[in-house]
Design a protein around this motif. Structure first.
Motif, PDB file in Angstrom:
ATOM      1  N   ALA A  98       0.837  -1.202   0.000  1.00  0.00           N
ATOM      2  CA  ALA A  98       0.000   0.000   0.000  1.00  0.00           C
ATOM      3  C   ALA A  98       0.873   1.253   0.000  1.00  0.00           C
ATOM      4  O   ALA A  98       0.532   2.265  -0.630  1.00  0.00           O
ATOM      5  CB  ALA A  98      -0.929  -0.008   1.207  1.00  0.00           C
ATOM      6  N   LEU A  99       1.998   1.196   0.695  1.00  0.00           N
ATOM      7  CA  LEU A  99       2.936   2.319   0.715  1.00  0.00           C
ATOM      8  C   LEU A  99       3.614   2.481  -0.640  1.00  0.00           C
ATOM      9  O   LEU A  99       3.796   3.608  -1.127  1.00  0.00           O
ATOM     10  CB  LEU A  99       3.979   2.110   1.807  1.00  0.00           C
ATOM     11  CG  LEU A  99       3.475   2.244   3.248  1.00  0.00           C
ATOM     12  CD1 LEU A  99       4.521   1.746   4.237  1.00  0.00           C
ATOM     13  CD2 LEU A  99       3.101   3.693   3.567  1.00  0.00           C
ATOM     14  N   ILE A 100       3.994   1.372  -1.253  1.00  0.00           N
ATOM     15  CA  ILE A 100       4.623   1.430  -2.575  1.00  0.00           C
ATOM     16  C   ILE A 100       3.670   2.061  -3.589  1.00  0.00           C
ATOM     17  O   ILE A 100       4.091   2.830  -4.466  1.00  0.00           O
ATOM     18  CB  ILE A 100       5.048   0.021  -3.029  1.00  0.00           C
ATOM     19  CG1 ILE A 100       6.208  -0.485  -2.158  1.00  0.00           C
ATOM     20  CG2 ILE A 100       5.455   0.015  -4.505  1.00  0.00           C
ATOM     21  CD1 ILE A 100       6.584  -1.933  -2.405  1.00  0.00           C
ATOM     22  N   ALA A 101       2.381   1.775  -3.450  1.00  0.00           N
ATOM     23  CA  ALA A 101       1.392   2.308  -4.387  1.00  0.00           C
ATOM     24  C   ALA A 101       1.287   3.827  -4.324  1.00  0.00           C
ATOM     25  O   ALA A 101       0.804   4.461  -5.269  1.00  0.00           O
ATOM     26  CB  ALA A 101       0.022   1.684  -4.113  1.00  0.00           C
ATOM     27  N   LEU A 102       1.756   4.441  -3.243  1.00  0.00           N
ATOM     28  CA  LEU A 102       1.655   5.891  -3.105  1.00  0.00           C
ATOM     29  C   LEU A 102       2.510   6.634  -4.123  1.00  0.00           C
ATOM     30  O   LEU A 102       2.148   7.726  -4.572  1.00  0.00           O
ATOM     31  CB  LEU A 102       2.073   6.317  -1.686  1.00  0.00           C
ATOM     32  CG  LEU A 102       1.186   5.815  -0.544  1.00  0.00           C
ATOM     33  CD1 LEU A 102       1.796   6.200   0.790  1.00  0.00           C
ATOM     34  CD2 LEU A 102      -0.232   6.356  -0.678  1.00  0.00           C
ATOM     35  N   ASP A 103       3.668   6.047  -4.482  1.00  0.00           N
ATOM     36  CA  ASP A 103       4.540   6.715  -5.460  1.00  0.00           C
ATOM     37  C   ASP A 103       5.165   5.747  -6.461  1.00  0.00           C
ATOM     38  O   ASP A 103       5.954   6.137  -7.318  1.00  0.00           O
ATOM     39  CB  ASP A 103       5.652   7.497  -4.747  1.00  0.00           C
ATOM     40  CG  ASP A 103       6.581   6.598  -3.924  1.00  0.00           C
ATOM     41  OD1 ASP A 103       6.303   5.386  -3.808  1.00  0.00           O
ATOM     42  OD2 ASP A 103       7.577   7.114  -3.386  1.00  0.00           O
ATOM     43  N   GLY A 104       4.820   4.462  -6.345  1.00  0.00           N
ATOM     44  CA  GLY A 104       5.334   3.476  -7.286  1.00  0.00           C
ATOM     45  C   GLY A 104       6.767   3.076  -7.054  1.00  0.00           C
ATOM     46  O   GLY A 104       7.366   2.369  -7.877  1.00  0.00           O
ATOM     47  N   GLN A 105       7.340   3.468  -5.916  1.00  0.00           N
ATOM     48  CA  GLN A 105       8.743   3.193  -5.627  1.00  0.00           C
ATOM     49  C   GLN A 105       8.878   2.231  -4.456  1.00  0.00           C
ATOM     50  O   GLN A 105       8.117   2.305  -3.486  1.00  0.00           O
ATOM     51  CB  GLN A 105       9.487   4.497  -5.288  1.00  0.00           C
ATOM     52  CG  GLN A 105       9.493   5.520  -6.414  1.00  0.00           C
ATOM     53  CD  GLN A 105      10.291   5.048  -7.617  1.00  0.00           C
ATOM     54  OE1 GLN A 105      11.270   4.312  -7.476  1.00  0.00           O
ATOM     55  NE2 GLN A 105       9.880   5.462  -8.812  1.00  0.00           N
ATOM     56  N   ALA A 106       9.862   1.330  -4.557  1.00  0.00           N
ATOM     57  CA  ALA A 106      10.135   0.388  -3.475  1.00  0.00           C
ATOM     58  C   ALA A 106      10.591   1.127  -2.228  1.00  0.00           C
ATOM     59  O   ALA A 106      10.939   2.311  -2.279  1.00  0.00           O
ATOM     60  CB  ALA A 106      11.206  -0.610  -3.906  1.00  0.00           C
ATOM     61  N   LEU A 107      10.602   0.422  -1.082  1.00  0.00           N
ATOM     62  CA  LEU A 107      10.910   1.072   0.166  1.00  0.00           C
ATOM     63  C   LEU A 107      12.398   1.212   0.462  1.00  0.00           C
ATOM     64  O   LEU A 107      12.770   1.885   1.409  1.00  0.00           O
ATOM     65  CB  LEU A 107      10.252   0.315   1.348  1.00  0.00           C
ATOM     66  CG  LEU A 107       8.846   0.779   1.712  1.00  0.00           C
ATOM     67  CD1 LEU A 107       7.869   0.467   0.600  1.00  0.00           C
ATOM     68  CD2 LEU A 107       8.379   0.130   3.010  1.00  0.00           C
ATOM     69  N   HIS A 108      13.254   0.549  -0.308  1.00  0.00           N
ATOM     70  CA  HIS A 108      14.682   0.632  -0.002  1.00  0.00           C
ATOM     71  C   HIS A 108      15.183   2.045  -0.247  1.00  0.00           C
ATOM     72  O   HIS A 108      14.681   2.764  -1.120  1.00  0.00           O
ATOM     73  CB  HIS A 108      15.468  -0.362  -0.842  1.00  0.00           C
ATOM     74  CG  HIS A 108      15.550   0.020  -2.295  1.00  0.00           C
ATOM     75  ND1 HIS A 108      14.564  -0.298  -3.220  1.00  0.00           N
ATOM     76  CD2 HIS A 108      16.503   0.730  -2.987  1.00  0.00           C
ATOM     77  CE1 HIS A 108      14.889   0.177  -4.399  1.00  0.00           C
ATOM     78  NE2 HIS A 108      16.067   0.803  -4.298  1.00  0.00           N
ATOM     79  N   VAL A 109      16.171   2.438   0.520  1.00  0.00           N
ATOM     80  CA  VAL A 109      16.786   3.755   0.347  1.00  0.00           C
ATOM     81  C   VAL A 109      17.903   3.645  -0.671  1.00  0.00           C
ATOM     82  O   VAL A 109      18.872   2.917  -0.460  1.00  0.00           O
ATOM     83  CB  VAL A 109      17.355   4.296   1.690  1.00  0.00           C
ATOM     84  CG1 VAL A 109      18.015   5.634   1.487  1.00  0.00           C
ATOM     85  CG2 VAL A 109      16.245   4.390   2.727  1.00  0.00           C
ATOM     86  N   PRO A 110      17.802   4.315  -1.821  1.00  0.00           N
ATOM     87  CA  PRO A 110      18.838   4.225  -2.844  1.00  0.00           C
ATOM     88  C   PRO A 110      20.190   4.675  -2.310  1.00  0.00           C
ATOM     89  O   PRO A 110      20.306   5.590  -1.496  1.00  0.00           O
ATOM     90  CB  PRO A 110      18.326   5.178  -3.940  1.00  0.00           C
ATOM     91  CG  PRO A 110      16.865   5.309  -3.692  1.00  0.00           C
ATOM     92  CD  PRO A 110      16.696   5.224  -2.203  1.00  0.00           C
ATOM     93  N   ALA A 111      21.243   4.000  -2.749  1.00  0.00           N
ATOM     94  CA  ALA A 111      22.601   4.385  -2.361  1.00  0.00           C
ATOM     95  C   ALA A 111      22.947   5.733  -2.970  1.00  0.00           C
ATOM     96  O   ALA A 111      22.610   6.016  -4.116  1.00  0.00           O
ATOM     97  CB  ALA A 111      23.583   3.319  -2.830  1.00  0.00           C
ATOM     98  N   LEU A 112      23.645   6.549  -2.180  1.00  0.00           N
ATOM     99  CA  LEU A 112      24.043   7.889  -2.672  1.00  0.00           C
ATOM    100  C   LEU A 112      25.310   7.795  -3.506  1.00  0.00           C
ATOM    101  O   LEU A 112      26.127   6.926  -3.294  1.00  0.00           O
ATOM    102  CB  LEU A 112      24.236   8.813  -1.465  1.00  0.00           C
ATOM    103  CG  LEU A 112      23.000   9.054  -0.594  1.00  0.00           C
ATOM    104  CD1 LEU A 112      23.350   9.942   0.590  1.00  0.00           C
ATOM    105  CD2 LEU A 112      21.897   9.711  -1.412  1.00  0.00           C
TER     106      LEU A 112
END
Length: 229
Positions: free
Chosen positions: A215-229
């Motif tokens: 349901a959270l992913i559906a909010l913006d279509g993005q997975a929950l992992h934090v992308p590496a900088l």
């Protein structure tokens, strides 16, 4: 009261500006929100639903059950500390209590999960004149209503009671794998004698049964992992 659980429906809507935040920041916000839900869910019933694509004024719903109001209050305090909630509003909120029906022997006091693909939720209020009828007359009228409901065994009823707890008298919730069967049921119920005593049964919410994470992913279509900088 120990054998009667409170059921809370919390609807959330995100500020569109949240989606313009960096992906890493959005992922962190969702992780914080999910952590709060998982903590509550370790010893309480909690489910997530998406309303993306089915409502214009709510995108995510949480349904939780607890033995007292204090635990529901504590959960919402923790939830409000997540980054996501700083960008969210709560356009709707329904509170109910599990209670045995006076018109049927259906078991409604034991906490149970919604199992269908879809959940349909709405607040329900009867006219004051309804409560002026003799108890036996109300029972007679409701038997037709209940009989119609039993014609649709794939649609499961999860009604809870809200008298004095919230603005509505009941929170009506049906779950099913067949949205069409639910539509047919509601249309049939409009023809029953009991329907004439309805004062309000809107707004009505069509919810997709999913995990809180999805349901959270559906909010913006993005997975929950934090992308590496």
């Amino acid at each position: 009261m120990a054998d009667r659980h409170f059921v809370k429906y919390t609807f959330l809507q995100l500020d569109p500006a949240w989606r313009r935040l960096p992906e890493s920041e959005r992922a962190l916000h969702k992780q914080e929100f999910l952590a709060a839900c998982e903590d509550f869910g370790t010893d309480h019933l909690l489910q997530g639903f998406s309303l993306v694509g089915t409502r214009a004024d709510a995108e995510l719903m949480l349904v939780m059950e607890a033995e007292n109001l204090d635990r529901i209050h504590e959960f919402h305090v923790v939830l409000s500390q997540s980054g996501l909630m700083k960008w969210a509003t709560q356009p709707y909120s329904f509170l109910g209590l599990r209670k045995a029906s006076e018109y049927s022997d259906e078991e409604r006091q034991i906490p149970r999960r919604f199992k269908g693909k879809y959940l349909f939720v709405y607040p329900f209020v009867k006219t004051r004149e309804w409560y002026g009828l003799e108890a036996g007359e109300r029972w007679r009228i409701m038997q037709e209503h209940i009989a119609v409901g039993r014609e649709y065994p794939t649609v499961d009823n999860h009604t809870t009671y809200s008298f004095g707890l919230d603005d509505q008298e009941f929170v009506v919730a049906f779950d099913t794998n067949d949205a069409g069967a639910f539509l047919d049921l509601v249309q049939r119920l409009r023809t029953t004698e009991a329907s004439a005593w309805t004062k309000r049964d809107t707004p009505s919410f069509t919810c997709i049964n999913t995990s809180v994470e999805r349901a959270l992913i559906a909010l913006d279509g993005q997975a929950l992992h934090v992308p590496a900088l």
